[in-house]
Motif scaffolding. Structure first.
Motif, mmCIF file in Angstrom:
data_model
loop_
_atom_site.group_PDB
_atom_site.id
_atom_site.type_symbol
_atom_site.label_atom_id
_atom_site.label_comp_id
_atom_site.label_asym_id
_atom_site.label_seq_id
_atom_site.Cartn_x
_atom_site.Cartn_y
_atom_site.Cartn_z
ATOM 1 N N VAL A 345 0.842 -1.200 0.000
ATOM 2 C CA VAL A 345 0.000 0.000 0.000
ATOM 3 C C VAL A 345 0.877 1.250 0.000
ATOM 4 C CG1 VAL A 345 -1.806 1.261 1.219
ATOM 5 C CG2 VAL A 345 -1.799 -1.237 1.237
ATOM 6 N N ALA A 346 1.946 1.219 0.813
ATOM 7 C CA ALA A 346 2.872 2.357 0.844
ATOM 8 C C ALA A 346 3.475 2.594 -0.531
ATOM 9 C CB ALA A 346 3.968 2.104 1.876
ATOM 10 N N ALA A 347 3.793 1.503 -1.232
ATOM 11 C CA ALA A 347 4.355 1.634 -2.580
ATOM 12 C C ALA A 347 3.361 2.303 -3.523
ATOM 13 C CB ALA A 347 4.758 0.262 -3.111
ATOM 14 N N GLN A 348 2.060 2.017 -3.348
ATOM 15 C CA GLN A 348 1.036 2.655 -4.192
ATOM 16 C C GLN A 348 0.985 4.162 -3.968
ATOM 17 O OE1 GLN A 348 -2.861 0.726 -4.625
ATOM 18 N NE2 GLN A 348 -2.039 -1.068 -3.558
ATOM 19 N N PHE A 349 1.347 4.591 -2.761
ATOM 20 C CA PHE A 349 1.380 6.025 -2.460
ATOM 21 C C PHE A 349 2.736 6.645 -2.800
ATOM 22 C CE2 PHE A 349 -2.236 4.979 0.353
ATOM 23 C CZ PHE A 349 -3.105 6.012 -0.007
ATOM 24 N N GLY A 350 3.610 5.864 -3.416
ATOM 25 C CA GLY A 350 4.896 6.393 -3.841
ATOM 26 C C GLY A 350 5.970 6.396 -2.776
ATOM 27 N N VAL A 351 5.749 5.676 -1.684
ATOM 28 C CA VAL A 351 6.742 5.610 -0.606
ATOM 29 C C VAL A 351 7.734 4.495 -0.913
ATOM 30 C CG1 VAL A 351 7.126 5.317 1.877
ATOM 31 C CG2 VAL A 351 5.039 6.437 1.054
ATOM 32 N N ASN A 352 9.017 4.820 -0.891
ATOM 33 C CA ASN A 352 10.045 3.819 -1.147
ATOM 34 C C ASN A 352 9.925 2.683 -0.136
ATOM 35 O OD1 ASN A 352 12.815 2.550 -0.800
ATOM 36 N ND2 ASN A 352 13.206 3.859 -2.553
ATOM 37 N N PRO A 353 9.920 1.411 -0.572
ATOM 38 C CA PRO A 353 9.756 0.292 0.377
ATOM 39 C C PRO A 353 10.869 0.218 1.418
ATOM 40 C CG PRO A 353 10.343 -0.498 -1.825
ATOM 41 C CD PRO A 353 9.995 0.948 -1.959
ATOM 42 N N VAL A 354 12.082 0.662 1.067
ATOM 43 C CA VAL A 354 13.174 0.684 2.044
ATOM 44 C C VAL A 354 12.904 1.747 3.102
ATOM 45 C CG1 VAL A 354 15.632 1.113 2.382
ATOM 46 C CG2 VAL A 354 14.864 -0.197 0.394
ATOM 47 N N GLN A 355 12.489 2.936 2.666
ATOM 48 C CA GLN A 355 12.154 3.989 3.623
ATOM 49 C C GLN A 355 10.998 3.559 4.511
ATOM 50 O OE1 GLN A 355 10.337 7.465 1.982
ATOM 51 N NE2 GLN A 355 10.265 8.558 3.930
ATOM 52 N N PHE A 356 9.989 2.918 3.915
ATOM 53 C CA PHE A 356 8.848 2.486 4.719
ATOM 54 C C PHE A 356 9.268 1.442 5.758
ATOM 55 C CE2 PHE A 356 5.013 -0.047 5.578
ATOM 56 C CZ PHE A 356 4.169 0.965 5.985
ATOM 57 N N GLY A 357 10.234 0.601 5.392
ATOM 58 C CA GLY A 357 10.750 -0.358 6.357
ATOM 59 C C GLY A 357 11.350 0.329 7.568
ATOM 60 N N LEU A 358 12.106 1.410 7.338
ATOM 61 C CA LEU A 358 12.686 2.154 8.467
ATOM 62 C C LEU A 358 11.612 2.843 9.290
ATOM 63 C CD1 LEU A 358 15.694 2.296 9.203
ATOM 64 C CD2 LEU A 358 15.303 1.530 6.885
ATOM 65 N N ILE A 359 10.579 3.376 8.604
ATOM 66 C CA ILE A 359 9.459 3.989 9.331
ATOM 67 C C ILE A 359 8.800 2.959 10.247
ATOM 68 C CG2 ILE A 359 7.145 4.975 9.066
ATOM 69 C CD1 ILE A 359 8.122 6.195 6.405
ATOM 70 N N MET A 360 8.583 1.785 9.709
ATOM 71 C CA MET A 360 7.923 0.724 10.463
ATOM 72 C C MET A 360 8.783 0.269 11.641
ATOM 73 S SD MET A 360 6.204 -2.665 8.804
ATOM 74 C CE MET A 360 4.877 -3.514 9.675
ATOM 75 N N ILE A 361 10.066 0.100 11.411
ATOM 76 C CA ILE A 361 10.960 -0.411 12.452
ATOM 77 C C ILE A 361 11.133 0.604 13.576
ATOM 78 C CG2 ILE A 361 13.363 -1.042 12.923
ATOM 79 C CD1 ILE A 361 13.307 -2.372 10.079
ATOM 80 N N VAL A 362 11.348 1.887 13.227
ATOM 81 C CA VAL A 362 11.498 2.918 14.263
ATOM 82 C C VAL A 362 10.221 3.021 15.087
ATOM 83 C CG1 VAL A 362 11.838 5.376 14.694
ATOM 84 C CG2 VAL A 362 13.213 4.216 12.956
ATOM 85 N N ASN A 363 9.077 2.951 14.415
ATOM 86 C CA ASN A 363 7.794 3.026 15.109
ATOM 87 C C ASN A 363 7.616 1.885 16.088
ATOM 88 O OD1 ASN A 363 5.303 4.524 15.252
ATOM 89 N ND2 ASN A 363 5.509 4.848 13.062
ATOM 90 N N LEU A 364 7.809 0.668 15.593
ATOM 91 C CA LEU A 364 7.612 -0.499 16.448
ATOM 92 C C LEU A 364 8.671 -0.577 17.537
ATOM 93 C CD1 LEU A 364 6.641 -3.127 13.723
ATOM 94 C CD2 LEU A 364 5.127 -2.024 15.378
#
Length: 426
Positions: A345-364
């Motif tokens: 879903v993040a990729a559909q919004f144009g978010v780089n999957p690597v960047q989204f991984g860091l967003i997810m990891i820092v959040n969790l």
């Protein structure tokens, strides 16, 4: 089925059932009651989830971290950090953050960082007059860097779950790790000046060059491990084995602090820690398989795309959800269940999957330092010998600092992708 599984899992969590048992119990119930699948499929998925070469890195990095602690590497890293920043007011507290950053670059585990560094630095801070709750809160937060600075066990899990290059995630993790570590050091320094703590931090510290020489073997480990990955000499999984061999060599041959009895204890702790994580991963894999089969990821993805008009609104919502999820669900399980759903879903919004991984990891990772199930919180309180309620007041400002850094990681892609872009352009 999905509603039943989620409700059952949450109910079991509320009843203090172990995480892996709760997830697996909800999965078995959903498979038996709502599908025509043979129950043996559950057992097959348990095995299939763990049948992954990248996942082998997890037990080896855990073992490497325990060997570093038993071999005296962590103690020497603390002395080196104290020699670098310990000469100023609040330097001892700043050295806690710096040491965790160095230790995190090999261990890949926040829990290992908490026990290895906290057992040394918390008593030292208390001896120098720091309040016990502040020392515990600082160690709790600093140890979070163990899953943000590469190598990182959650990064491996995200890479496997979202089919993203683990090597790229490791490179991208350098930026957020330095950002959060630097922000924590600045905040700690300002806090100590404001409260008058740490005026005698320079007492008893080693000169810089002798401490550097003493810690050189430990400092060389992240250079060898991460340098080998980035240069393409070995994969992240192979790097974990290199880390174990190197830590064992330093502890047995160089420092001569790891005896046969100590090695047996290290192996026992590593097996137990690895087994717990692997059981959670296997159970979460079954859960993920069933909800994917039921079409839940596609349904949620379509709903999110329809619900949010742009990437900013989507990322704000995802950050809020992940922060809440991290407070109640173990990081490994959350990544395995949510990454396959949210990353596309993040990729559909144009978010780089690597960047989204860091967003997810820092959040969790913040879930590790917040009640009610913050594992870092429990570990640091155990080391400091205080109850959780006494640490909360000192912990809140640290959480605010992490949230501010998370905002930068979320809305400034270069914070995660800068080093990756630099390496890609060479």
């Amino acid at each position: 089925m999905s509603a039943f599984m989620l409700t059952t899992m949450v109910l079991l969590f509320a009843l203090s059932v172990p995480i892996a048992i709760a997830i697996l119990g909800a999965s078995i119930g959903g498979a038996v009651l709502f599908t025509s699948l043979n129950p043996l499929v559950v057992a097959q998925r348990l095995v299939a989830t763990l049948d992954s070469f990248p996942l082998l890195a997890i037990p080896f990095f855990i073992l490497a971290g325990n060997l570093m602690e038993a071999g005296g590497i962590s103690r020497r890293l603390v002395e080196f950090a104290k020699s670098v920043v310990g000469g100023v007011q609040g330097g001892l507290a700043c050295s806690c953050v710096l040491t965790c950053m160095i230790f995190a670059s090999v261990s890949g585990s926040s829990i290992a960082t908490t026990f290895a560094i906290g057992a040394i630095i918390i008593p030292a801070m208390i001896k120098h007059g720091y309040p016990v709750p502040f020392a515990a809160a600082l160690q709790t937060t600093s140890a979070e860097l163990g899953v943000i600075i590469p190598p990182s066990i959650p990064m491996i899990l995200y890479g496997v779950s979202a089919e993203v290059s683990i090597g790229d995630l490791f490179v991208a993790g350098i930026g957020p790790g330095l950002l959060i570590g630097g922000a924590l050091i600045l905040f700690v320094f300002a806090t100590c000046l404001w409260n008058g703590w740490g005026k005698a931090d320079g007492e008893g510290r080693m000169p810089m060059w002798p401490s550097l020489l003493q810690a050189s073997w430990g400092l060389a480990m992240p250079v060898i491990v991460l340098g080998g990955i980035y240069r393409g000499i070995f994969t992240p999984t192979e790097a974990s084995v290199v880390a174990v061999i190197y830590a064992l060599f330093v502890g047995v041959v160089i420092y001569r602090t790891i005896t046969l009895g100590a090695l047996i204890g290290v192996l026992r702790r590593s097996v137990i820690s690895s087994s717990v994580i692997m059981f959670i991963i296997a159970a979460a894999g079954v859960f993920s398989f069933l909800i994917t089969r039921a079409g839940v990821p596609a349904t949620i993805g379509a709903w999110l795309v329809e619900m949010f008009s742009g990437p900013v609104a989507f990322l704000l919502a995802v950050n809020a959800v992940l922060f809440l999820v991290g407070m109640f669900i173990e990081t490994s399980a959350a990544i395995i269940v949510l990454a396959p759903i949210l990353a596309p879903v993040a990729a559909q919004f144009g978010v780089n999957p690597v960047q989204f991984g860091l967003i997810m990891i820092v959040n969790l990772a913040m879930g590790m330092i917040t009640p009610p199930f913050g594992v870092n919180l429990f570990a640091a309180c155990q080391v400091a010998g205080i109850s959780i309620d006494k640490i909360i007041g000192h912990l809140i400002p640290f959480v605010i600092v992490i949230i501010a850094c998370l905002a930068v990681v979320t809305f400034v892609p270069e914070a995660s992708l800068f080093f990756l872009d630099v390496l890609s352009s060479r």
